[in-house]
Design an enzyme around this catalytic site. Structure first.
Site, PDB file in Angstrom:
ATOM      1  N   HIS A 185       0.827  -1.207   0.000  1.00 54.03           N
ATOM      2  CA  HIS A 185       0.000   0.000   0.000  1.00 54.03           C
ATOM      3  C   HIS A 185       0.861   1.258   0.000  1.00 54.03           C
ATOM      4  O   HIS A 185       0.510   2.277  -0.600  1.00 54.03           O
ATOM      5  CB  HIS A 185      -0.913  -0.025   1.220  1.00 54.03           C
ATOM      6  N   GLU A 186       2.012   1.177   0.651  1.00 56.75           N
ATOM      7  CA  GLU A 186       2.929   2.316   0.708  1.00 56.75           C
ATOM      8  C   GLU A 186       3.836   2.386  -0.513  1.00 56.75           C
ATOM      9  O   GLU A 186       4.694   3.250  -0.594  1.00 56.75           O
ATOM     10  CB  GLU A 186       3.781   2.229   1.976  1.00 56.75           C
TER      11      GLU A 186
END
Length: 211
Positions: A16-17
């Site tokens: 997600h990052e």
């Protein structure tokens, strides 16, 4: 003893990052970031002599990620106990990911995990409210047409972001991409399809902006 973050949960947060970025870069909120979303204030970076583009090792990135996750795991357990919610492993992983992205929050602020739980009367409410508080605000969910990078970003060969699917192509802040479509990862994270379908780019609004 509280719940722990699963390997799947940790992998989801890291993807997600945008994976582990090994060069420091500046965000638009007065913070510097590196690794998988590890941030420090600009004033602290200046005090420590950290500049945009400075490199770290993969080992250091993983160490900071584990330390950051530990704080959010503890905070999530504390808030679940405070509000009296019992969740399963997948739900716990999702809440830690939410806290990692939006913060733990408190009664004084209108964002963060505290507010999500405060406005939920049941575990089912949490799932519904999570989409309202998070999903539509963080990612592009419809084709933005063209986007500009707000920070240096990698391209991937799959919607599943990891070291194996990283293309090795990294583009600097300000690069503009034409978006051919949107697809979701197996965990439901939107991704931008670029380069005539050859590569995949993050749809996270912290890293890309519609132009």
């Amino acid at each position: 003893m509280g719940m722990k973050l699963s390997d799947n949960g940790a992998n989801f947060i890291a993807s997600h990052e945008g994976g582990f970025r090994l060069s420091w870069y500046k965000l638009n909120d007065g913070m510097m970031t590196v690794g998988a979303g590890h941030t420090i204030p600009l004033a602290e970076a200046k005090r420590k002599g950290i500049k945009v583009g400075d490199k770290i090792t993969k080992t250091q990135a993983i160490k900071w990620f584990e330390q950051d996750c530990s704080g959010f795991v503890n905070g999530t357990n504390r808030l679940l106990n405070q509000f009296g919610f019992k969740v399963n492993q997948n739900q716990f992983d999702a809440l830690v990911s939410y806290a990692y992205n939006r913060g733990l929050g408190s009664a004084r602020y209108d964002n963060g995990l505290y507010q999500l739980l405060h406005h939920s009367k049941s575990v089912n409410d949490i799932s519904k409210n999570l989409l309202v508080y998070w999903g539509t605000n963080t990612y592009y969910t419809t084709n933005p047409g063209k986007v500009k990078l707000l920070a240096s970003c990698n391209l991937y060969t799959s919607v599943e972001f990891n070291d194996k699917t990283k293309s090795g192509l990294s583009y600097p802040k300000g690069t503009v991409f034409t978006v051919n479509g949107i697809k979701k990862s197996k965990n439901g994270v939107p991704r931008l399809i670029v380069s005539n379908g050859k590569f995949v780019l993050t749809a996270n609004k912290e890293y890309v902006k519609k132009v």
